[in-house]
Scaffold this active site. Sequence first.
Site, short mmCIF file in Angstrom:
data_model
loop_
_atom_site.label_atom_id
_atom_site.label_comp_id
_atom_site.label_asym_id
_atom_site.label_seq_id
_atom_site.Cartn_x
_atom_site.Cartn_y
_atom_site.Cartn_z
N ASP A 1 47.40 46.01 -3.18
CA ASP A 1 46.83 47.27 -3.43
C ASP A 1 46.59 47.50 -4.78
O ASP A 1 47.27 46.92 -5.48
CB ASP A 1 47.78 48.38 -2.94
CG ASP A 1 47.30 49.43 -2.69
OD1 ASP A 1 46.60 49.97 -1.55
OD2 ASP A 1 47.43 50.40 -3.60
N ARG B 1 38.54 46.90 2.94
CA ARG B 1 39.51 47.12 4.02
C ARG B 1 39.48 46.45 5.48
O ARG B 1 39.74 46.97 6.48
CB ARG B 1 39.81 48.78 4.44
CG ARG B 1 40.24 49.52 3.08
CD ARG B 1 41.89 49.49 2.93
NE ARG B 1 42.33 50.07 1.86
CZ ARG B 1 42.71 51.11 1.89
NH1 ARG B 1 43.03 51.89 2.84
NH2 ARG B 1 43.06 51.75 0.71
N ARG C 1 44.64 49.05 9.39
CA ARG C 1 45.30 49.47 10.66
C ARG C 1 44.39 49.51 11.91
O ARG C 1 44.87 49.70 12.98
CB ARG C 1 45.62 50.93 10.32
CG ARG C 1 46.83 50.90 9.47
CD ARG C 1 47.07 52.32 8.70
NE ARG C 1 46.04 52.42 7.85
CZ ARG C 1 45.83 53.58 7.14
NH1 ARG C 1 46.75 54.53 7.02
NH2 ARG C 1 45.06 53.62 6.14
N ARG D 1 52.37 44.43 10.19
CA ARG D 1 53.15 45.50 9.42
C ARG D 1 54.29 45.75 9.73
O ARG D 1 55.03 46.26 9.09
CB ARG D 1 51.95 46.66 9.28
CG ARG D 1 52.19 48.06 8.90
CD ARG D 1 51.76 48.25 7.65
NE ARG D 1 51.56 49.69 7.33
CZ ARG D 1 52.54 50.62 7.56
NH1 ARG D 1 53.88 50.30 7.96
NH2 ARG D 1 52.52 52.00 7.33
N TYR E 1 46.16 57.96 -10.21
CA TYR E 1 47.05 58.07 -9.34
C TYR E 1 48.53 58.45 -10.12
O TYR E 1 49.48 58.97 -9.72
CB TYR E 1 47.18 56.78 -8.40
CG TYR E 1 46.25 56.73 -7.25
CD1 TYR E 1 46.59 57.65 -6.23
CD2 TYR E 1 45.03 56.13 -7.49
CE1 TYR E 1 45.56 57.75 -5.30
CE2 TYR E 1 44.16 56.17 -6.32
CZ TYR E 1 44.27 56.95 -5.29
OH TYR E 1 43.37 57.02 -4.20
O1 CP3 Z 1 41.27 44.50 3.04
C1 CP3 Z 1 41.01 44.97 1.89
O2 CP3 Z 1 40.49 45.74 1.32
C2 CP3 Z 1 42.22 44.40 1.09
C3 CP3 Z 1 43.23 45.29 0.70
C4 CP3 Z 1 43.29 46.34 -0.01
C5 CP3 Z 1 44.18 47.62 0.50
N1 CP3 Z 1 43.95 48.70 -0.50
C6 CP3 Z 1 45.12 47.69 1.54
C7 CP3 Z 1 45.59 49.01 1.90
C8 CP3 Z 1 42.42 46.97 -1.17
C9 CP3 Z 1 41.45 46.18 -1.69
C10 CP3 Z 1 42.95 48.35 -1.50
C11 CP3 Z 1 42.38 49.00 -2.28
C12 CP3 Z 1 42.95 50.31 -2.63
N2 CP3 Z 1 44.03 50.86 -2.59
C13 CP3 Z 1 41.90 51.56 -3.42
C14 CP3 Z 1 40.47 51.38 -3.63
C15 CP3 Z 1 39.67 51.52 -2.65
C16 CP3 Z 1 39.35 52.73 -2.04
O3 CP3 Z 1 40.23 52.93 -0.90
O4 CP3 Z 1 38.82 53.82 -2.67
C17 CP3 Z 1 42.71 52.53 -3.38
C18 CP3 Z 1 42.29 54.10 -3.90
C19 CP3 Z 1 44.15 52.47 -3.05
C20 CP3 Z 1 45.27 53.34 -2.95
C21 CP3 Z 1 45.56 53.61 -1.47
N3 CP3 Z 1 46.48 52.53 -0.83
C22 CP3 Z 1 45.93 54.40 -1.03
C23 CP3 Z 1 45.35 56.10 -1.60
C24 CP3 Z 1 46.43 54.32 0.31
C25 CP3 Z 1 46.68 55.58 1.36
C26 CP3 Z 1 45.57 55.90 2.20
C27 CP3 Z 1 45.43 54.78 3.19
O5 CP3 Z 1 44.02 54.44 3.65
O6 CP3 Z 1 46.48 54.52 4.07
C28 CP3 Z 1 46.72 52.91 0.41
C29 CP3 Z 1 47.37 52.33 1.66
C30 CP3 Z 1 46.71 51.04 1.78
N4 CP3 Z 1 46.13 50.01 1.27
C31 CP3 Z 1 46.64 50.54 3.18
C32 CP3 Z 1 46.00 49.29 3.31
C33 CP3 Z 1 45.60 48.36 4.52
C34 CP3 Z 1 47.10 51.28 4.36
C35 CP3 Z 1 48.67 50.92 4.70
C36 CP3 Z 1 49.23 50.96 5.92
O7 CP3 Z 1 49.35 49.86 6.47
O8 CP3 Z 1 49.84 52.03 6.34
#
Ligand code: CP3
Length: 354
Positions: free
Chosen positions: A74, A24, A28, A37, A150
């Site tokens: 994602d 990540r 944010r 975003r 999910y």
């Molecule tokens: O920078 C990076 O790592 C690359 C992009 C990336 C994102 N998600 C962006 C993201 C990667 C590799 C992921 C993987 C991901 N997504 C996982 C596996 C890793 C982990 O966290 O365990 C999972 C389970 C998800 C599913 C997911 N995506 C959830 C549950 C959520 C909501 C919770 C949260 O953190 O907001 C997301 C949203 C998400 N994915 C955001 C980002 C930058 C936040 C979105 C926003 O801008 O509001």
Amino acid sequence: MPGKALLDVLQNRRPERRPVWFMRQAGRYLPEYREIRGRAGSFLELCYNPELASEVTLQPLRRFDLDAAILFADILVVPHAMGVGLRFAEGEGPVLEKVGDSARVRALRPVRASQEAEAVCRTVSLVRQALPDKVALIGFCGAPWTVASYMIEGGSSEERLQARLAAYQRPPWFVDLMDRLIEASCDYLVAQVEAGAEVLQIFDSWAGDLTGPVFDETVVEPIRLIRAELERRCGKVPVIVFARGAGSKHARVAAAVGAEAVGVEQAIELDWVLPDLPERCAIQGNLDPTALLADGGRLEALTQAVLRQAPMERHIFNLGHGVKPSTDPAALSRVMETVRQWDKGNNGQSLSVA
Ligand code: CP3
């Protein structure tokens, strides 16, 4: 000319320096991410806008001297591309249409040639073109188990009871769902490699949910199949498996999958896992992301406590999970400095050249 440190470690060459990236790293906690975003409209619109998604992928590299970029997308792009309704609700995370019977599983579409996969691959190629020579590009997908959880729960869930029960019970629709996800993940990863991804990470965020033989059939076997099929279709692309929560089973995962590296959650000491890993397998991790919220001196000590546990040539420095949104970007700079200082220092794991 020195190569890419991340590829060196994954391919068993001595790196010029210890590779560092952060899960990540685009997100944010960066004001410039929040700005883009906002411009994209929503998180999903950002994921499917190659110009903006590539910009966001590159943002952390402008601030930090990182060794890898990770594609901005994602893990839930895969079910979305398969036709499952998906939205990210402000403050509550992902909401998906539930998939929990054979009719729903049969209705899933292949990911191949979907608009969603196409947009993501376009991002991959834009990033690859813009990337400095020493930085490796990581593509990724979610592991079938985590993505299935999910889909079955219809979003985030505290205990994932329905998903875990499906894995333990293993009804025919669950077996079919996992098969469809294995196929979709392969197609999606092959497309990313063709677009320019040099390393692939498979995120099994909920690997720690399952036990005993169900862990092997639901976590390990699907990832093993994906890896084998990838190798058949695009040769030996290095794979990092992050089976979060696998604990005592990380070494088993590494050996069964033939992974080039395993990611390890912060609960596990790296030097406890390392001796049991196959000789050619590196380790990735595992500073607690919460440590980034601590003051500088404590953060430095916690970073060093990770560095002490793994030699540079087998270690990819990272967190045990993603950067938290409340993190000050300066904390990542501090960690990077600590890592670089450590490797230059006189600890016997440093560069041998003067
Ligand atoms: O920078 C990076 O790592 C690359 C992009 C990336 C994102 N998600 C962006 C993201 C990667 C590799 C992921 C993987 C991901 N997504 C996982 C596996 C890793 C982990 O966290 O365990 C999972 C389970 C998800 C599913 C997911 N995506 C959830 C549950 C959520 C909501 C919770 C949260 O953190 O907001 C997301 C949203 C998400 N994915 C955001 C980002 C930058 C936040 C979105 C926003 O801008 O509001």
